[in-house]
Design a protein around this motif. Structure first.
Motif, PDB file in Angstrom:
ATOM      1  N   PRO A   9       0.753  -1.179  -0.025  1.00  0.00           N
ATOM      2  CA  PRO A   9       0.005   0.006  -0.044  1.00  0.00           C
ATOM      3  C   PRO A   9       0.737   1.241  -0.068  1.00  0.00           C
ATOM      4  N   LEU A  10       2.064   1.317   0.534  1.00  0.00           N
ATOM      5  CA  LEU A  10       2.802   2.395   0.766  1.00  0.00           C
ATOM      6  C   LEU A  10       3.454   2.825  -0.628  1.00  0.00           C
ATOM      7  N   LEU A  11       3.892   1.729  -1.294  1.00  0.00           N
ATOM      8  CA  LEU A  11       4.379   1.923  -2.535  1.00  0.00           C
ATOM      9  C   LEU A  11       3.121   2.387  -3.625  1.00  0.00           C
ATOM     10  N   ALA A  12       2.125   1.923  -3.339  1.00  0.00           N
ATOM     11  CA  ALA A  12       0.806   2.267  -4.174  1.00  0.00           C
ATOM     12  C   ALA A  12       0.389   3.676  -3.995  1.00  0.00           C
ATOM     13  N   TYR A  13       0.713   4.116  -2.712  1.00  0.00           N
ATOM     14  CA  TYR A  13       0.210   5.681  -2.399  1.00  0.00           C
ATOM     15  C   TYR A  13       1.172   6.373  -3.222  1.00  0.00           C
ATOM     16  N   GLU A  14       2.438   5.956  -3.125  1.00  0.00           N
ATOM     17  CA  GLU A  14       3.396   6.696  -3.814  1.00  0.00           C
ATOM     18  C   GLU A  14       3.211   7.211  -5.371  1.00  0.00           C
TER      19      GLU A  14
ATOM     20  N   HIS B  98       0.967  27.078 -16.629  1.00  0.00           N
ATOM     21  CA  HIS B  98       2.305  26.725 -16.789  1.00  0.00           C
ATOM     22  C   HIS B  98       2.971  26.777 -15.282  1.00  0.00           C
ATOM     23  N   THR B  99       2.680  28.014 -14.602  1.00  0.00           N
ATOM     24  CA  THR B  99       3.194  28.022 -13.372  1.00  0.00           C
ATOM     25  C   THR B  99       2.550  27.071 -12.419  1.00  0.00           C
ATOM     26  N   LEU B 100       1.375  26.847 -12.472  1.00  0.00           N
ATOM     27  CA  LEU B 100       0.595  25.836 -11.708  1.00  0.00           C
ATOM     28  C   LEU B 100       1.268  24.324 -11.989  1.00  0.00           C
ATOM     29  N   ALA B 101       1.739  23.788 -13.185  1.00  0.00           N
ATOM     30  CA  ALA B 101       1.986  22.702 -13.564  1.00  0.00           C
ATOM     31  C   ALA B 101       3.598  22.630 -12.891  1.00  0.00           C
ATOM     32  N   THR B 102       4.145  23.716 -12.677  1.00  0.00           N
ATOM     33  CA  THR B 102       5.427  23.620 -12.217  1.00  0.00           C
ATOM     34  C   THR B 102       5.248  23.462 -10.386  1.00  0.00           C
ATOM     35  N   VAL B 103       4.135  24.129 -10.076  1.00  0.00           N
ATOM     36  CA  VAL B 103       3.787  23.812  -8.759  1.00  0.00           C
ATOM     37  C   VAL B 103       3.613  22.362  -8.388  1.00  0.00           C
ATOM     38  N   LEU B 104       2.509  21.743  -9.140  1.00  0.00           N
ATOM     39  CA  LEU B 104       2.117  20.483  -9.241  1.00  0.00           C
ATOM     40  C   LEU B 104       3.529  19.548  -9.057  1.00  0.00           C
ATOM     41  N   VAL B 105       4.327  19.779  -9.960  1.00  0.00           N
ATOM     42  CA  VAL B 105       5.310  18.749 -10.203  1.00  0.00           C
ATOM     43  C   VAL B 105       6.211  18.807  -8.871  1.00  0.00           C
ATOM     44  N   ALA B 106       6.517  19.952  -8.532  1.00  0.00           N
ATOM     45  CA  ALA B 106       7.434  20.416  -7.170  1.00  0.00           C
ATOM     46  C   ALA B 106       6.891  19.480  -6.225  1.00  0.00           C
TER      47      ALA B 106
ATOM     48  N   PHE C 206       3.546  10.134  -8.133  1.00  0.00           N
ATOM     49  CA  PHE C 206       4.249   9.924  -9.597  1.00  0.00           C
ATOM     50  C   PHE C 206       3.308  10.199 -10.722  1.00  0.00           C
ATOM     51  N   PHE C 207       2.118   9.746 -10.855  1.00  0.00           N
ATOM     52  CA  PHE C 207       1.144  10.134 -11.792  1.00  0.00           C
ATOM     53  C   PHE C 207       1.211  11.693 -12.190  1.00  0.00           C
ATOM     54  N   MET C 208       1.119  12.547 -10.940  1.00  0.00           N
ATOM     55  CA  MET C 208       1.001  13.900 -11.039  1.00  0.00           C
ATOM     56  C   MET C 208       2.125  14.429 -11.552  1.00  0.00           C
ATOM     57  N   GLU C 209       3.390  13.934 -10.975  1.00  0.00           N
ATOM     58  CA  GLU C 209       4.691  14.365 -11.752  1.00  0.00           C
ATOM     59  C   GLU C 209       4.684  14.147 -13.217  1.00  0.00           C
ATOM     60  N   ALA C 210       4.437  12.923 -13.701  1.00  0.00           N
ATOM     61  CA  ALA C 210       4.698  12.634 -14.899  1.00  0.00           C
ATOM     62  C   ALA C 210       3.696  13.374 -15.908  1.00  0.00           C
ATOM     63  N   THR C 211       2.433  13.676 -15.519  1.00  0.00           N
ATOM     64  CA  THR C 211       1.354  14.299 -16.253  1.00  0.00           C
ATOM     65  C   THR C 211       1.853  15.752 -16.373  1.00  0.00           C
ATOM     66  N   PHE C 212       2.160  16.455 -15.454  1.00  0.00           N
ATOM     67  CA  PHE C 212       2.486  18.054 -15.515  1.00  0.00           C
ATOM     68  C   PHE C 212       3.739  18.367 -15.786  1.00  0.00           C
ATOM     69  N   LEU C 213       4.581  17.539 -15.779  1.00  0.00           N
ATOM     70  CA  LEU C 213       5.999  17.486 -16.453  1.00  0.00           C
ATOM     71  C   LEU C 213       5.961  18.027 -17.871  1.00  0.00           C
ATOM     72  N   GLY C 214       5.015  17.264 -18.791  1.00  0.00           N
ATOM     73  CA  GLY C 214       4.983  17.734 -19.950  1.00  0.00           C
ATOM     74  C   GLY C 214       4.615  19.055 -20.230  1.00  0.00           C
ATOM     75  N   ILE C 215       3.767  19.541 -19.412  1.00  0.00           N
ATOM     76  CA  ILE C 215       3.333  20.962 -19.459  1.00  0.00           C
ATOM     77  C   ILE C 215       4.416  22.001 -19.366  1.00  0.00           C
ATOM     78  N   MET C 216       5.203  21.445 -18.258  1.00  0.00           N
ATOM     79  CA  MET C 216       6.514  22.399 -18.217  1.00  0.00           C
ATOM     80  C   MET C 216       7.386  22.424 -19.068  1.00  0.00           C
ATOM     81  N   LEU C 217       7.836  21.231 -19.787  1.00  0.00           N
ATOM     82  CA  LEU C 217       8.723  21.100 -20.844  1.00  0.00           C
ATOM     83  C   LEU C 217       8.142  21.670 -22.186  1.00  0.00           C
ATOM     84  N   PHE C 218       6.927  21.498 -22.515  1.00  0.00           N
ATOM     85  CA  PHE C 218       6.381  21.772 -23.944  1.00  0.00           C
ATOM     86  C   PHE C 218       5.298  22.995 -23.677  1.00  0.00           C
ATOM     87  N   GLY C 219       5.009  23.469 -22.713  1.00  0.00           N
ATOM     88  CA  GLY C 219       3.871  24.371 -22.524  1.00  0.00           C
ATOM     89  C   GLY C 219       4.153  25.611 -22.792  1.00  0.00           C
TER      90      GLY C 219
END
Length: 450
Positions: free
Chosen positions: A93-98, A125-133, A103-116
């Motif tokens: 469960p602890l690995l699943a919570y991670e 774009h700023t919100l995407a950076t916040v969510l990745v951090a 992980f899903f949030m990082e992977a999703t919004f990293l694309g906006i950081m890079l290509f947005g």
């Protein structure tokens, strides 16, 4: 070597490679957010220059962290089935919570950081950076929860040799979790700070005098100068917690073989497992007791009082000193650099060269600290619950593990050389491109769309 030792080395190799990249991305995400917020507030393109360069470094670290994390997780099933069979009800469960919360949030919004850039509104774009951090920190939180629980397990009961959760709050906020989490987050901050300072110093040495280079350099240096005293304090508190819950580890870290009142601090020693003593040592009287118990005559249990239940002494002893030594180097370099930057505004060449040499100092300190804490837990995989030998696979031959280990090491050697080469190539390319485009560059060309 037997299969057990090879399996331990293989997992250590995988996790050593993997931890390098999350250690960078956790704090680098927040530095990117700082660059972005400074740009939003000032509209000064130097902050967007810094953001655009280091977001590429962040993406490389993220990609390598994902790939190495996948190969590492495979070993739970191939080499360590006893781990999940015994504590899978808690670790799973602890690995699943991670994965679900971070992980899903990082992977999703990293694309906006890079290509947005120029494709989405600036606030998105700023919100995407916040969510990745936030995602990188949440990821670290859940992984450190599991790792801390393995050192100081709580909130469970054993039924027929299997661990079952009885109190998830006690599992998550186990006795060592706050100390371990803070220590790791500060380690990430220092790793990212020296990476940013080192790459910026490299660009400065190559004649790149763009304002964004100095902005990033100062950010890295000042961040390191602030964080290293906090890390020393956090490390002291973490050490006291370890003394309470894992005294055998502390005895190995300090090279103390016999229980002592007023134990000396071993600055350096040559521990001998065979003779149960140090063959050579340089000491400061009573200082170990003062540091660990805050009493000059405090009692420290020795390694020999944990007969058959203590870690290998030499690796823990030396790794701890590498970590502390690198921390002292970070303290000296960051404070000298901060003083010079405040006084002169620009680094002298010798300082810039030193900062370049310290670019990956955070990696050295992190790995040394990781080896100290993980080897120091032996012979336990989960303290007091399951040993490393009990968790190891019995149907995998030493030859199979050895051949796969050789392949892992070969691939990781190539990848680490490629990673270092690429980020320094990006640094050279950024300076060349900026120099070529500077005369015709419009002030707003680097700004994301409003």
């Amino acid at each position: 070597m037997d299969a057990l030792m090879l399996a331990r080395i293989q997992f250590a190799a995988n996790i050593s490679f993997h931890i390098l990249f999350p250690t960078m991305t956790i704090a680098l995400g927040w530095m990117l957010l700082f660059f972005k917020l400074r740009f939003n507030a000032t509209k000064d393109d130097k902050w967007m220059d810094a953001y655009r360069f280091f977001v590429k470094v962040f993406a490389l670290c993220f990609a390598l962290g994902v790939v190495s994390g996948i190969t590492m997780s495979f070993q739970f099933g191939t080499n360590w089935p006893g781990f999940m069979n015994t504590v899978g009800n808690i670790a799973g469960p602890l690995l699943a919570y991670e994965i679900l919360t971070a992980f899903f949030m990082e992977a999703t919004f990293l694309g906006i950081m890079l290509f947005g850039f120029n494709r989405v509104p600036n606030r998105i774009h700023t919100l995407a950076t916040v969510l990745v951090a936030v995602g990188t920190t949440l990821s670290a939180f859940w992984i450190l929860v599991l790792n801390s629980w393995m050192h100081t397990p709580a909130g469970f009961e054993m039924r027929d040799g299997v661990a079952y959760a009885t109190d998830w709050w006690a599992i998550i906020f186990n006795p060592s979790m706050p100390y371990r989490l803070v220590h790791m987050l500060l380690a990430s901050g220092l790793t990212a700070a020296f990476l940013v300072a080192g790459l910026s110093a490299y660009r400065h040495l190559r004649g790149d005098r763009a304002p964004g280079v100095m902005a990033a350099l100062k950010t890295g240096v000042y961040t390191a100068a602030i964080l290293i005293p906090l890390q020393i304090l956090a490390g002291d508190m973490h050490g006291l917690n370890t003394l309470e819950h894992q005294p055998a580890k502390v005895a190995a870290m300090e090279g103390i073989w016999e229980t002592e009142q007023g134990a000396d601090l071993r600055l350096f020693a040559i521990p001998s497992e065979e003779e149960g003593r140090n063959l050579f040592e340089i000491t400061i009287p009573n200082l170990a007791s003062f540091i660990l118990t805050h009493d000059w005559n405090g009692e420290i249990r020795g390694i020999n009082s944990f007969e058959g239940n203590h870690p290998p002494v030499a690796p823990v002893f030396y790794a701890f000193r590498v970590m502390v030594g690198m921390g002292m180097a970070m303290l000296a370099v960051s404070w000298i650099a901060a003083w010079q930057l405040r006084r002169r505004g620009q680094p002298q060449n010798w300082l810039a060269i030193t900062l370049v040499a310290m670019t990956f100092s955070g990696w050295v300190a992190t790995l040394a600290g990781w080896y100290t804490t993980e080897i120091g837990r032996q012979p336990w995989l989960v303290q007091g619950v399951v040993t490393t030998a009990q968790a190891a696979a019995t149907n995998v031959s030493a030859g199979m593990i050895g051949s796969s280990l050789a392949l892992y090491l070969s691939v990781y050697a190539i990848l680490i050389v490629a990673f270092i080469s690429v980020i320094f190539y990006l640094a050279r390319k950024a300076g060349n491109r900026l120099e070529a485009s500077e005369p015709a560059r419009a002030p707003t060309m680097l700004a994301p769309a409003e």
